[in-house]
Design an enzyme around this catalytic site. Structure first.
Site, PDB file in Angstrom:
ATOM      1  N   ASP A 171      35.279 -28.017 139.269  1.00  0.00           N
ATOM      2  CA  ASP A 171      34.989 -28.648 138.026  1.00  0.00           C
ATOM      3  C   ASP A 171      35.634 -27.550 136.657  1.00  0.00           C
ATOM      4  O   ASP A 171      34.891 -26.592 136.373  1.00  0.00           O
ATOM      5  CB  ASP A 171      33.603 -28.852 137.726  1.00  0.00           C
ATOM      6  CG  ASP A 171      33.332 -29.488 136.357  1.00  0.00           C
ATOM      7  OD1 ASP A 171      33.965 -29.933 135.638  1.00  0.00           O
ATOM      8  OD2 ASP A 171      31.930 -29.530 136.076  1.00  0.00           O
ATOM      9  N   CYS A 191      36.027 -32.824 132.367  1.00  0.00           N
ATOM     10  CA  CYS A 191      35.418 -33.470 131.490  1.00  0.00           C
ATOM     11  C   CYS A 191      36.437 -33.956 130.250  1.00  0.00           C
ATOM     12  O   CYS A 191      35.776 -33.813 129.208  1.00  0.00           O
ATOM     13  CB  CYS A 191      34.152 -33.042 131.234  1.00  0.00           C
ATOM     14  SG  CYS A 191      34.108 -31.598 130.209  1.00  0.00           S
ATOM     15  N   ASP A 225      34.910 -14.722 140.273  1.00  0.00           N
ATOM     16  CA  ASP A 225      36.326 -15.381 139.544  1.00  0.00           C
ATOM     17  C   ASP A 225      36.861 -16.391 140.758  1.00  0.00           C
ATOM     18  O   ASP A 225      37.309 -16.008 141.780  1.00  0.00           O
ATOM     19  CB  ASP A 225      37.200 -14.433 139.287  1.00  0.00           C
ATOM     20  CG  ASP A 225      38.322 -15.064 138.533  1.00  0.00           C
ATOM     21  OD1 ASP A 225      38.496 -16.296 138.614  1.00  0.00           O
ATOM     22  OD2 ASP A 225      39.115 -14.267 137.818  1.00  0.00           O
ATOM     23  N   PRO A 282      26.889 -24.938 134.510  1.00  0.00           N
ATOM     24  CA  PRO A 282      25.563 -24.461 134.381  1.00  0.00           C
ATOM     25  C   PRO A 282      24.877 -24.910 135.566  1.00  0.00           C
ATOM     26  O   PRO A 282      23.685 -24.795 135.635  1.00  0.00           O
ATOM     27  CB  PRO A 282      25.099 -24.993 132.973  1.00  0.00           C
ATOM     28  CG  PRO A 282      25.974 -26.334 132.890  1.00  0.00           C
ATOM     29  CD  PRO A 282      27.231 -26.164 133.271  1.00  0.00           C
ATOM     30  N   GLY A 283      25.415 -25.926 136.512  1.00  0.00           N
ATOM     31  CA  GLY A 283      24.696 -26.152 137.573  1.00  0.00           C
ATOM     32  C   GLY A 283      24.552 -27.524 138.027  1.00  0.00           C
ATOM     33  O   GLY A 283      23.656 -27.663 139.010  1.00  0.00           O
TER      34      GLY A 283
END
Length: 444
Positions: A327, A380, A310, A268-269
């Site tokens: 990420d 993560c 993509d 999300p940035g």
């Protein structure tokens, strides 16, 4: 008895999570604002919701020992209320009469009068023992089944316990500490975006500077949006582990040009915003790419150059970028404290489906880097299939890539050796961050 709007809000969030597969961190804040629940009441509601969901497996085991029917036969709305009541009794400083009375009233208002007596009887049984007492009664013997004990005592699905134990390697004696850290509410950590805000400014607003990330400030509580720099978009809420992996990519040595940066999975940035600020300071530009358009819109609020594309089918020429962040979508087992419902939704098979995607994304990110350029592969998740397995597989089939040593780029971080030499693995129980994995790979 007057309606308890704080517990009612918590109940409504649990209902949304159960019925709509909603995410707590997306549903709770706007609901609190809409109902004008602030300050200590908002903090109480947040802990009530998040704590109840995190420990749901343990609480269900406790409730199962105190009802005369399978939990599947209990009305789902009543079960949600019982879980909220159990969390108050066993893990919050709520007097027994208040926890029982308000939960019974909640059942009466939300479900109906008939099951309120049942709720009262069950919670009075739960109140007979404290949390440790119930763990001794409902969990397997830790001596004969240590993983089964951890599954119940720390409220993690068995496959998650096994995956995290494997990820710890020869430090498996830290498993209980890791699982316990997953059940602690994370600190509110801000990032001072370079060139836009300073750490000193955030400290003056009531925060405490970190010794790990040079841009991190932790808040003692309250609403981060009340900090002017956050409200103005010059600073943001960002886990310190996310800050560290982004700054490691930015600090990696580079020969030649350093003007073109890429984030291939930017939504999300948070990392993209930090990288964009760092690139701007050097006269460079970051291109943020995101597959899902609604997430790309979120990125655009903090990063000027965003494309919906993509990352496995790039829209740019190979050998274009000096620094690349990938990420990758992952199981998220390193952020369970931040996403309380995730542990109950993920399945072991999800990891098997993610690994081919992660390998492809890393391959295409390496293609995007120019010779001499550097790529940060980040997850993560500490799960070995998603960290060591992905990096090793890509290195094995490419002769134009080498693995750099990332540890010297994080001088404020200790005891963070990853599962491959030169990689970094952060941990909630050691570093107070999400369990972020970092590998730096260089095109040659």
């Amino acid at each position: 008895m007057p309606a308890d709007r704080v517990r009612g809000a918590a109940y409504d969030v649990l209902t949304a999570v159960r019925e709509q597969d909603a995410y707590t961190n997306l549903v709770l804040p706007p609901l609190l604002r809409a109902r004008q629940i602030t300050g200590r009441d908002a903090a109480f509601a947040t802990e009530l919701v998040s704590g109840t969901i995190r420990r749901q497996g343990l609480y269900d085991a406790v409730l199962a020992a105190n009802v005369d029917r399978p939990l599947a036969k209990v009305d789902p709305g009543v079960l949600d209320a019982l879980r909220l009541g159990t969390h108050q009794l066993l893990a919050m400083r709520v007097p027994t009469h208040a926890a029982v009375g308000t939960t019974v009233d909640l059942v009466r208002r939300k479900v109906g009068h008939r099951p309120s007596g049942f709720a009262n009887a069950v919670l009075r049984k739960v109140a007979r023992h404290d949390l440790d007492g119930w763990v001794r009664r409902v969990a397997p013997d830790p001596g004969s089944d240590p993983l089964g004990y951890a599954e119940v005592a720390h409220a993690h699905p068995r496959w998650v316990v096994e995956a995290l134990a494997e990820s710890l390697g020869d430090r498996r004696d830290e498993l209980d500490a890791l699982l316990a850290a997953d059940n602690d509410a994370p600190r509110v950590t801000l990032v001072a975006r370079p060139g836009l805000a300073t750490v000193d400014e955030l400290v003056a607003a009531g925060g405490t500077a970190s010794r790990q990330s040079r841009y991190a400030v932790t808040l003692p509580g309250g609403d981060p949006a009340a900090v002017p720099a956050v409200a103005e978009g010059r600073a943001g809420v960002q886990d310190e582990g996310s800050q560290l992996v982004a700054t490691a990519l930015a600090d990696a040595a580079l020969d030649g040009t350093d003007a073109r940066w890429l984030d291939t999975c930017a939504g999300p940035g948070g990392k993209a915003a930090l990288l964009a600020a760092l690139a701007t300071e050097r006269g460079g530009l970051l291109l943020a790419a995101e597959l899902q358009h609604h997430r790309a819109v979120l990125v655009r609020s903090a990063v000027p150059r965003v494309v919906t594309v993509d990352g496995t089918r790039p829209a740019w020429r190979s050998g274009t970028f000096d620094r690349v962040m990938v990420d990758a979508p992952c199981s998220g087992l390193g952020a369970l404290r931040r996403r309380p419902e995730a542990r109950w939704r993920k399945q072991a098979a999800d990891v098997d489906g993610l690994v081919p995607l992660q390998e492809t994304l890393l391959d295409r990110a390496l293609d995007a880097a120019r010779p001499g350029g550097v790529v940060a592969y980040v997850t993560c998740s500490p799960v070995l299939a998603e960290t060591r397995g992905v990096v090793a597989a890509v290195l094995a089939r490419r002769d134009d890539v080498r693995l750099d040593d990332a540890a010297p780029l994080l001088p404020g971080v200790t005891d963070a050796a990853g599962p491959l030499p030169g990689t970094v693995q952060l941990w909630p129980h050691r570093h107070g961050t999400d369990a972020m994995f970092l590998a730096l790979l260089r095109r040659h």
